[in-house]
Scaffold this motif. Structure first.
Motif, mmCIF file in Angstrom:
data_model
loop_
_atom_site.group_PDB
_atom_site.id
_atom_site.type_symbol
_atom_site.label_atom_id
_atom_site.label_comp_id
_atom_site.label_asym_id
_atom_site.label_seq_id
_atom_site.Cartn_x
_atom_site.Cartn_y
_atom_site.Cartn_z
ATOM 1 N N PRO A 104 -2.604 -10.265 -4.296
ATOM 2 C CA PRO A 104 -2.472 -9.902 -5.709
ATOM 3 C C PRO A 104 -1.171 -9.133 -5.938
ATOM 4 O O PRO A 104 -0.757 -8.336 -5.098
ATOM 5 N N GLU A 105 -0.558 -9.351 -7.080
ATOM 6 C CA GLU A 105 0.725 -8.712 -7.355
ATOM 7 C C GLU A 105 0.626 -7.196 -7.425
ATOM 8 O O GLU A 105 1.561 -6.480 -7.066
ATOM 9 N N ASP A 106 -0.532 -6.673 -7.878
ATOM 10 C CA ASP A 106 -0.678 -5.224 -7.968
ATOM 11 C C ASP A 106 -0.390 -4.521 -6.649
ATOM 12 O O ASP A 106 0.026 -3.362 -6.625
ATOM 13 N N TYR A 107 -0.631 -5.233 -5.545
ATOM 14 C CA TYR A 107 -0.474 -4.624 -4.226
ATOM 15 C C TYR A 107 0.717 -5.187 -3.465
ATOM 16 O O TYR A 107 0.896 -4.903 -2.282
ATOM 17 N N ALA A 108 1.542 -5.968 -4.142
ATOM 18 C CA ALA A 108 2.638 -6.647 -3.453
ATOM 19 C C ALA A 108 3.615 -5.672 -2.814
ATOM 20 O O ALA A 108 3.980 -5.821 -1.647
ATOM 21 N N ARG A 109 4.051 -4.672 -3.574
ATOM 22 C CA ARG A 109 5.048 -3.760 -3.018
ATOM 23 C C ARG A 109 4.509 -3.029 -1.791
ATOM 24 O O ARG A 109 5.195 -2.865 -0.787
ATOM 25 N N GLU A 110 3.245 -2.569 -1.872
ATOM 26 C CA GLU A 110 2.673 -1.820 -0.765
ATOM 27 C C GLU A 110 2.520 -2.693 0.481
ATOM 28 O O GLU A 110 2.858 -2.285 1.597
ATOM 29 N N ARG A 287 -5.995 -5.078 8.785
ATOM 30 C CA ARG A 287 -7.187 -4.258 9.010
ATOM 31 C C ARG A 287 -6.804 -2.857 9.484
ATOM 32 O O ARG A 287 -7.377 -1.856 9.049
ATOM 33 N N GLU A 288 -5.865 -2.813 10.392
ATOM 34 C CA GLU A 288 -5.440 -1.532 10.943
ATOM 35 C C GLU A 288 -4.900 -0.606 9.869
ATOM 36 O O GLU A 288 -5.146 0.594 9.868
ATOM 37 N N ARG A 289 -4.160 -1.170 8.916
ATOM 38 C CA ARG A 289 -3.510 -0.346 7.897
ATOM 39 C C ARG A 289 -4.424 -0.021 6.718
ATOM 40 O O ARG A 289 -4.338 1.065 6.147
ATOM 41 N N PHE A 290 -5.281 -0.973 6.324
ATOM 42 C CA PHE A 290 -5.918 -0.847 5.021
ATOM 43 C C PHE A 290 -7.435 -0.919 5.009
ATOM 44 O O PHE A 290 -8.024 -0.934 3.932
ATOM 45 N N HIS A 291 -8.095 -0.962 6.164
ATOM 46 C CA HIS A 291 -9.553 -0.985 6.132
ATOM 47 C C HIS A 291 -10.075 0.316 5.538
ATOM 48 O O HIS A 291 -9.804 1.408 6.034
ATOM 49 N N GLN A 292 -10.804 0.186 4.426
ATOM 50 C CA GLN A 292 -11.383 1.317 3.695
ATOM 51 C C GLN A 292 -10.325 2.283 3.168
ATOM 52 O O GLN A 292 -10.619 3.445 2.904
ATOM 53 N N ARG A 293 -9.105 1.801 2.986
ATOM 54 C CA ARG A 293 -8.050 2.667 2.441
ATOM 55 C C ARG A 293 -7.096 1.819 1.606
ATOM 56 O O ARG A 293 -6.426 0.936 2.122
ATOM 57 N N ALA A 294 -7.069 2.049 0.314
ATOM 58 C CA ALA A 294 -6.178 1.294 -0.560
ATOM 59 C C ALA A 294 -4.722 1.545 -0.171
ATOM 60 O O ALA A 294 -4.364 2.649 0.241
ATOM 61 N N PRO A 295 -3.879 0.533 -0.288
ATOM 62 C CA PRO A 295 -2.494 0.648 0.203
ATOM 63 C C PRO A 295 -1.540 1.331 -0.752
ATOM 64 O O PRO A 295 -0.410 0.881 -0.944
ATOM 65 N N TRP A 296 -1.968 2.450 -1.362
ATOM 66 C CA TRP A 296 -1.074 3.153 -2.276
ATOM 67 C C TRP A 296 -0.363 4.272 -1.536
ATOM 68 O O TRP A 296 -1.007 5.130 -0.948
ATOM 69 N N PRO A 297 0.954 4.319 -1.593
ATOM 70 C CA PRO A 297 1.691 5.449 -1.018
ATOM 71 C C PRO A 297 1.662 6.618 -1.983
ATOM 72 O O PRO A 297 0.999 6.568 -3.016
ATOM 73 N N GLY A 298 2.405 7.667 -1.690
ATOM 74 C CA GLY A 298 2.437 8.823 -2.565
ATOM 75 C C GLY A 298 3.116 8.540 -3.882
ATOM 76 O O GLY A 298 2.823 9.152 -4.890
ATOM 77 N N GLU A 299 3.993 7.564 -3.898
ATOM 78 C CA GLU A 299 4.703 7.246 -5.130
ATOM 79 C C GLU A 299 4.076 6.041 -5.798
ATOM 80 O O GLU A 299 3.340 5.279 -5.206
ATOM 81 N N ARG A 300 4.366 5.846 -7.061
ATOM 82 C CA ARG A 300 3.819 4.742 -7.827
ATOM 83 C C ARG A 300 4.490 3.443 -7.411
ATOM 84 O O ARG A 300 5.663 3.381 -7.103
ATOM 85 N N ALA A 301 3.693 2.357 -7.428
ATOM 86 C CA ALA A 301 4.238 1.042 -7.087
ATOM 87 C C ALA A 301 4.845 0.397 -8.316
ATOM 88 O O ALA A 301 4.359 0.523 -9.421
ATOM 89 N N ASP A 302 5.943 -0.295 -8.108
ATOM 90 C CA ASP A 302 6.556 -1.077 -9.171
ATOM 91 C C ASP A 302 6.234 -2.543 -8.975
ATOM 92 O O ASP A 302 5.725 -2.963 -7.959
ATOM 93 N N ASN A 303 6.568 -3.346 -9.995
ATOM 94 C CA ASN A 303 6.369 -4.781 -9.903
ATOM 95 C C ASN A 303 7.231 -5.356 -8.782
ATOM 96 O O ASN A 303 8.332 -4.915 -8.532
ATOM 97 N N SER A 304 6.696 -6.337 -8.090
ATOM 98 C CA SER A 304 7.448 -6.949 -6.999
ATOM 99 C C SER A 304 7.224 -8.440 -6.974
ATOM 100 O O SER A 304 6.118 -8.899 -6.815
ATOM 101 N N ALA A 305 8.275 -9.201 -7.192
ATOM 102 C CA ALA A 305 8.233 -10.636 -6.979
ATOM 103 C C ALA A 305 9.153 -10.901 -5.811
ATOM 104 O O ALA A 305 10.249 -10.383 -5.746
ATOM 105 N N PHE A 306 8.686 -11.678 -4.865
ATOM 106 C CA PHE A 306 9.454 -11.760 -3.638
ATOM 107 C C PHE A 306 9.251 -13.090 -2.947
ATOM 108 O O PHE A 306 8.311 -13.825 -3.225
#
Length: 318
Positions: A104-110, A287-306
């Motif tokens: 999903p694009e919402d999580y693309a940058r992360e 799985r290692e990075r995101f199991h039970q943990r949303a991939p949001w860093p401390g800063e806000r994510a921007d739109n990412s098309a890549f």
């Protein structure tokens, strides 16, 4: 002192067990592993005999791991990952093949910033193609065999199974100074159909009998956020995407609470044999990075098309 032999677990049987639990049926696993159903069944039986315990529940709709099977699944994934990395390091032959990954694009940058560069650095011979789209569109791609791996939100997604990764946090978002007139239809900024958050919000409004109309409809998450910040309309965003120019609307504003769902990891059913280890490696890293943990860093994510190594790019949300 004599050495006590406890026997050994067959790695190929462990691979089959992992794939059976991922796909949910022996038939699907047999197709992926290019073996007969009876051969896969025999591998599982030998594992169960070796460990002295039942690993799978078998039912009319397929199989699922027992509690002991769940434990073995976690350990087997790590064992196979270490084995493959060790073999690649000493033989000089790393993973190869092609991995077409949908998200999903919402999580693309992360996901791009935290996972994909590390994956490519570790496995430079893998051809990685990342595709962003709505969960509904990604579901179609999986069903058509056009994706090897995907993260999907659990709404607008008719696929069964999937491995739960993290919880979503949808909220009504408005401009900081926006005021809502409860007597007027709610002006909305929406993505087209197949967007999970769109479906969630409209169902909630219809359940309470609240009228609405679409002021702004687009496929770009960045454009939608701009419309919300400008006070043009109300949007439905993950809480972590809110900017200082936005505020959350709730029951005090006459809007229903939005119930979060799950982001899940799905495997494609048509993965080439030579690409399977690379697909498994990317799944293990996710799985290692995101199991039970949303991939949001401390800063806000921007739109990412890549696009990565020829991968398709997109400007779509969820």
């Amino acid at each position: 002192m004599s050495e006590v032999s406890l026997g050994a677990l067959d790695l190929e049987s462990l691979r089959s067990f992992v794939i059976v639990t991922q796909l949910g049926t022996l038939a699907a696993a047999a197709e992926q592993r290019h073996r007969t159903i009876s051969a896969i069944s025999m591998q599982i039986k030998r594992l169960e005999e070796r460990l002295g315990t039942r690993l799978l529940f078998r039912g009319a709709r397929g199989v699922s791991p027992t509690p002991t099977g769940e434990t073995l699944l976690r350990e087997a994934r790590e064992l196979l990952r270490q084995h493959d990395n060790l073999l690649a390091r000493f033989t000089g032959r790393g993973l190869s093949g092609k991995v077409r990954f949908g998200l999903p694009e919402d999580y693309a940058r992360e996901l791009v910033g935290q996972v994909l560069p590390e994956f490519l650095a570790t496995h430079p011979d893998v051809l990685l193609e990342a595709v962003t789209a709505t969960s509904g569109e990604l579901t179609h791609l999986l069903e058509r065999g056009e994706l090897a791996l995907a993260v999907l939100l659990d709404r607008q997604n008719r696929l069964r199974g999937g491995e739960p990764m993290w919880r979503t946090a949808p909220v009504w978002a408005a401009a900081r100074e926006a005021r809502i007139d409860g007597e007027q239809p709610l002006p909305l900024a929406l993505h087209p159909v197949n967007c999970p958050y769109r479906a969630l919000g409209l169902e909630a409004l219809e359940a309470m009998g609240r009228s609405w109309y679409a002021v702004f409809t687009c496929t770009s998450i960045h454009a939608l956020e701009t419309a919300v910040e400008a006070g043009l309309a109300i949007g439905i965003l993950d809480r972590q995407r809110l900017t200082p120019a936005m505020r959350v609307l709730d029951e005090n504003d006459g809007l229903p609470t939005l119930i979060g769902g799950e982001a899940k990891l799905y495997f494609g059913r048509s993965i080439a044999k030579d690409s399977r280890p690379a697909v498994e490696a990317l799944a293990a890293l996710l799985r290692e990075r995101f199991h039970q943990r949303a991939p949001w860093p401390g800063e806000r994510a921007d739109n990412s098309a890549f696009a990565i190594r020829g991968g398709a790019s997109g400007d779509r949300r969820n």
